[in-house]
Structure formats: C-alpha cells, structure tokens
Enzyme design. Structure first.
Site, mmCIF file in Angstrom:
data_model
loop_
_atom_site.group_PDB
_atom_site.id
_atom_site.type_symbol
_atom_site.label_atom_id
_atom_site.label_comp_id
_atom_site.label_asym_id
_atom_site.label_seq_id
_atom_site.Cartn_x
_atom_site.Cartn_y
_atom_site.Cartn_z
ATOM 1 N N GLU A 44 -25.368 -22.028 -39.123
ATOM 2 C CA GLU A 44 -24.126 -22.807 -39.148
ATOM 3 C C GLU A 44 -24.253 -24.023 -40.054
ATOM 4 O OE1 GLU A 44 -21.879 -22.985 -35.536
ATOM 5 O OE2 GLU A 44 -21.937 -25.162 -35.598
ATOM 6 N N ALA A 86 -12.254 -31.576 -36.450
ATOM 7 C CA ALA A 86 -11.156 -31.639 -35.470
ATOM 8 C C ALA A 86 -9.890 -32.152 -36.155
ATOM 9 C CB ALA A 86 -11.550 -32.555 -34.323
ATOM 10 N N GLY A 102 -10.689 -26.542 -30.176
ATOM 11 C CA GLY A 102 -11.117 -27.881 -30.597
ATOM 12 C C GLY A 102 -11.212 -28.779 -29.390
ATOM 13 N N ASP A 103 -11.976 -29.857 -29.553
ATOM 14 C CA ASP A 103 -12.208 -30.771 -28.420
ATOM 15 C C ASP A 103 -11.025 -31.684 -28.164
ATOM 16 O OD1 ASP A 103 -14.702 -30.144 -27.293
ATOM 17 O OD2 ASP A 103 -15.682 -30.915 -29.090
ATOM 18 N N TYR A 131 -19.008 -19.649 -22.864
ATOM 19 C CA TYR A 131 -19.839 -20.734 -22.331
ATOM 20 C C TYR A 131 -20.695 -20.227 -21.169
ATOM 21 C CZ TYR A 131 -16.699 -23.360 -25.285
ATOM 22 O OH TYR A 131 -16.006 -23.807 -26.388
ATOM 23 N N LYS A 176 -8.468 -14.329 -24.398
ATOM 24 C CA LYS A 176 -8.767 -14.308 -25.845
ATOM 25 C C LYS A 176 -9.025 -12.887 -26.321
ATOM 26 C CE LYS A 176 -11.931 -17.757 -25.872
ATOM 27 N NZ LYS A 176 -12.716 -18.936 -26.218
ATOM 28 N N GLN A 213 -30.468 -35.931 -31.688
ATOM 29 C CA GLN A 213 -29.769 -34.721 -31.235
ATOM 30 C C GLN A 213 -29.771 -34.638 -29.707
ATOM 31 O OE1 GLN A 213 -32.035 -31.924 -33.566
ATOM 32 N NE2 GLN A 213 -30.360 -30.482 -33.351
HETATM 33 P P1 FAD Z 1 -10.405 -22.447 -25.249
HETATM 34 O O1 FAD Z 1 -10.835 -21.029 -25.324
HETATM 35 O O2 FAD Z 1 -8.967 -22.733 -25.413
HETATM 36 O O3 FAD Z 1 -10.921 -23.011 -23.828
HETATM 37 C C1 FAD Z 1 -10.775 -24.382 -23.462
HETATM 38 C C2 FAD Z 1 -10.590 -24.490 -21.937
HETATM 39 O O4 FAD Z 1 -9.346 -23.882 -21.565
HETATM 40 C C3 FAD Z 1 -11.650 -23.758 -21.128
HETATM 41 O O5 FAD Z 1 -11.900 -24.509 -19.980
HETATM 42 C C4 FAD Z 1 -11.012 -22.417 -20.786
HETATM 43 O O6 FAD Z 1 -11.512 -21.890 -19.572
HETATM 44 C C5 FAD Z 1 -9.543 -22.769 -20.697
HETATM 45 N N1 FAD Z 1 -8.669 -21.699 -21.213
HETATM 46 C C6 FAD Z 1 -8.867 -20.930 -22.324
HETATM 47 N N2 FAD Z 1 -7.836 -20.087 -22.534
HETATM 48 C C7 FAD Z 1 -6.950 -20.317 -21.537
HETATM 49 C C8 FAD Z 1 -5.686 -19.787 -21.229
HETATM 50 N N3 FAD Z 1 -5.105 -18.852 -22.005
HETATM 51 N N4 FAD Z 1 -5.044 -20.273 -20.113
HETATM 52 C C9 FAD Z 1 -5.597 -21.237 -19.348
HETATM 53 N N5 FAD Z 1 -6.813 -21.789 -19.605
HETATM 54 C C10 FAD Z 1 -7.474 -21.340 -20.682
HETATM 55 N N6 FAD Z 1 -15.015 -27.784 -32.357
HETATM 56 C C11 FAD Z 1 -14.477 -28.218 -33.538
HETATM 57 O O7 FAD Z 1 -13.694 -29.184 -33.559
HETATM 58 N N7 FAD Z 1 -14.794 -27.578 -34.734
HETATM 59 C C12 FAD Z 1 -15.641 -26.507 -34.787
HETATM 60 O O8 FAD Z 1 -15.890 -25.966 -35.863
HETATM 61 C C13 FAD Z 1 -16.221 -26.043 -33.562
HETATM 62 N N8 FAD Z 1 -17.062 -24.980 -33.546
HETATM 63 C C14 FAD Z 1 -17.567 -24.515 -32.352
HETATM 64 C C15 FAD Z 1 -18.408 -23.370 -32.338
HETATM 65 C C16 FAD Z 1 -18.932 -22.897 -31.154
HETATM 66 C C17 FAD Z 1 -19.809 -21.658 -31.174
HETATM 67 C C18 FAD Z 1 -18.622 -23.555 -29.916
HETATM 68 C C19 FAD Z 1 -19.188 -23.048 -28.613
HETATM 69 C C20 FAD Z 1 -17.800 -24.672 -29.912
HETATM 70 C C21 FAD Z 1 -17.260 -25.159 -31.119
HETATM 71 N N9 FAD Z 1 -16.405 -26.277 -31.135
HETATM 72 C C22 FAD Z 1 -15.863 -26.724 -32.340
HETATM 73 C C23 FAD Z 1 -16.082 -26.992 -29.898
HETATM 74 C C24 FAD Z 1 -14.882 -26.347 -29.171
HETATM 75 O O9 FAD Z 1 -13.698 -26.557 -29.906
HETATM 76 C C25 FAD Z 1 -14.807 -27.012 -27.810
HETATM 77 O O10 FAD Z 1 -15.854 -26.508 -27.008
HETATM 78 C C26 FAD Z 1 -13.485 -26.991 -27.065
HETATM 79 O O11 FAD Z 1 -13.654 -27.822 -25.898
HETATM 80 C C27 FAD Z 1 -12.998 -25.649 -26.524
HETATM 81 O O12 FAD Z 1 -12.748 -24.769 -27.507
HETATM 82 P P2 FAD Z 1 -12.474 -23.214 -27.160
HETATM 83 O O13 FAD Z 1 -12.118 -22.576 -28.433
HETATM 84 O O14 FAD Z 1 -13.578 -22.651 -26.372
HETATM 85 O O15 FAD Z 1 -11.165 -23.393 -26.256
#
Ligand code: FAD
Length: 286
Positions: free
Chosen positions: A17, A51, A107-108, A143, A163, A210
């Site tokens: 990455e 983000a 995204g966060d 996760y 998803k 880190q």
């Molecule tokens: P989601 O899948 O939307 O999940 C977020 C929360 O919502 C979870 O608690 C889930 O249980 C819940 N949820 C999901 N779908 C639904 C639904 N349909 N209905 C109700 N609840 C739901 N961040 C960045 O800004 N840029 C990056 O490039 C980046 N790369 C990453 C790469 C990896 C491998 C990982 C693990 C994380 C990365 N992140 C990045 C961080 C990520 O954006 C955060 O962890 C964020 O908090 C959640 O993203 P997600 O896509 O998992 O969200």
C-alpha cells in the site's frame, strides 16, 4: 488485470500500500517509490485516498504510474461527505489512468464533528455506484476485531454482507497482530455464508510513532509480545525496524502455511519493507 483473478489463483499474491504525499513537491519521490517497488516485484499496489478527496490528483497520478509499470493498481475511494457527481468524476479519472480495480470505502468520521452530509451513507452505497459506473473489480474492507462503530462483531459481519450483496468482489482486512483473531473471524464469515476472497492486512511496525497511532486510528489492540518488542528497542530505530519486520514476516509465513496465500502489506511508502519481506520469503512465495 482484475485483482479478483489474482486472488482466485493458486499462486501466493503479495500486495502493498502507498499513500499520496501531502506536499506537491514530494510527488516525484512517491513516483520513484512506485518504480522501485515495481522493479523488485509485487502482485499489485494499492493507493489510499485522502479523506474527503483532499489529494485526489496525487492518488490518480500514483495509480496511473503503477499501471504504466504494468502492475495492477487498486485505487482506494472514500464516499464520506461526497456527492454522486464528484464520485463519478473520480471514477472517470481512474478509468482514464487505466485503473480497473477500486477499493470502496466510507472513510473515517471527522474527529469531534458530525458526519458530513453526502449522497452515500455507507461503503455499500459506494459499491453499488462503482459497479453501475463501469466494469470495475471492487474490493471492500472488513474488520476481524470488529469495526469500532459496530455494536457487535456479528452486526458488523451482517453489515459487511450488505456490501457483498451490492457486488463487492473481495475483502481486505483491517490490520491485526495476532493470527488466531483472523482465523476465528474466517470461521465466523464462513458461518455467515461469505465465500469471497478475504485478504489479510499485515502492518509491519517499524517506528515507535506508528505504535502510538495504531490504536487511535484503527482500534486494533497490540499484543503483549509486540508491546515488549517495541519497549525493548524503543531507543534503537534500526533494531525496532528489524524486529517489526521479523514479526510481520512470522505472521505472513503462518498465514501462508495455513493456506491464506493472498496477503496485503501496509508498507507506508517504504519500498525496503515490501522488498525485505519478499526477499525473506523468496523460496516460500516462488
Ligand atoms: P462501512 O463499510 O460503511 O462501515 C462503517 C460502519 O458502518 C461499520 O460499523 C459497519 O458495521 C456499519 N455499516 C456498514 N454498512 C452498513 C449498512 N449498509 N447499514 C448499516 N450499517 C452499516 N480511509 C480513508 O480515508 N482513505 C483510505 O484510503 C482508507 N483505506 C483503508 C483501507 C483499509 C484496508 C481499511 C481497513 C480502512 C481504510 N480506511 C481508509 C479507513 C476506513 O475508511 C474506516 O475504517 C472507516 O471507519 C470505515 O470505512 P468502511 O469502508 O469500512 O465503512
């Protein structure tokens, strides 16, 4: 090349990455890193997305350079606070850069502020948009120790299934430092009928900084053995880096021995890390 074909193959697949630099002047340096990694060999490279799309131009430049090196790129894309038009524009830029693989992310949440309004609530909504926009292979995240916002791991797995229902082709895990946590999670995914490839994400701990950031950013607990290592070599950066690499190599070797042959390494733009791991496992990954 679609990454799903690599992940479904029999060969060991090791990816790494990169993140786009904050300063424009450092882009040249990041492009050089792409070439160095491509020369040393890797199965695909992923590029993070700032983000809110803060460094989208640099992410596009990096994925384009990776594709020019004839290595598949996995372009991250986040949807928090974004509207449909901006997402479609970025997807068109990715397409023009030769990208066929996108990692769909929410995204966060911004710290201390409410979630910004936008056209997409969850990564699942973004998966649907990407799939309808073109012939992309789409990945999503998962996760093993539960997403910090999810009430339970079971609920988080149910949400992950949404998803997959939207067409997500594979999953990449949040980093973890104890393989049994991943193996337990895989059993639970199986019990939920999830059978897409799941790529374990391994983060070599190579600096003291880190360690401080990991728990804050990801909520991933650090095991006692890793904490002891960090304390022992806290004042010796070279030794800490070597120890962190050795720990990650041990995790990767154990995963491969248990038939998890697709591994993603969080390399933090350090080509020597992915190069060192591949060298240490050269006979195993042949
Ligand atoms: P989601 O899948 O939307 O999940 C977020 C929360 O919502 C979870 O608690 C889930 O249980 C819940 N949820 C999901 N779908 C639904 C639904 N349909 N209905 C109700 N609840 C739901 N961040 C960045 O800004 N840029 C990056 O490039 C980046 N790369 C990453 C790469 C990896 C491998 C990982 C693990 C994380 C990365 N992140 C990045 C961080 C990520 O954006 C955060 O962890 C964020 O908090 C959640 O993203 P997600 O896509 O998992 O969200």
């Amino acid at each position: 090349m679609k990454i799903i074909n690599l992940l479904r193959g029999k060969k060991v697949c090791i990816s790494c990455e990169l993140f786009p630099p904050k300063e424009g002047s450092q882009l040249e340096n990041a492009l050089e890193i792409v070439h160095k990694i491509a020369q040393d060999g890797v199965d695909y490279m992923s590029v993070t997305y700032g983000a809110g799309g803060t460094a989208v131009g640099k992410s596009v430049a990096l994925v384009g350079e990776i594709e020019k090196c004839k290595v598949p790129a996995l372009a991250h894309l986040t949807c928090v606070g974004a509207d449909k038009v901006s997402i479609d524009t970025t997807l068109d830029q990715y397409k023009a850069a030769g990208v066929t693989n996108v990692l769909a992310l929410r995204g966060d949440k911004p710290q201390g502020r409410p979630m910004p309004e936008g056209d997409f609530k969850h990564a699942s909504d973004l998966v649907r948009e990407i799939k309808s926009h073109g012939d992309f292979c789409v990945g999503g995240t998962c996760y093993p120790q539960g997403h910090p916002e999810a009430a339970t791991l079971e609920q988080d797995i149910e949400n992950t299934k949404i998803k997959l229902g939207e067409g997500c082709d594979f999953l990449v895990t949040q980093m973890f430092f104890e393989n049994p946590a991943f193996y337990n999670y895989m059993y639970r995914l199986m019990a939920h009928g999830i059978n897409v490839p799941v790529v374990p994400g391994i983060m070599p701990i190579t600096t003291a900084k880190q360690i401080e950031r990991i728990f804050t950013l990801s909520g991933t607990p650090l095991p006692a053995s890793l904490r002891a290592m960090a304390e022992k070599f806290a004042d010796r950066p070279g030794a800490l880096k070597q120890a962190g690499m050795a720990y990650a190599i041990g995790q990767i070797m154990d995963l491969i021995a248990n038939d998890f042959t697709n591994i993603h390494v969080y390399t933090m733009n350090k080509p020597e890390i992915i190069g060192g791991i591949r060298k240490a496992l050269s006979e195993i990954i042949k």
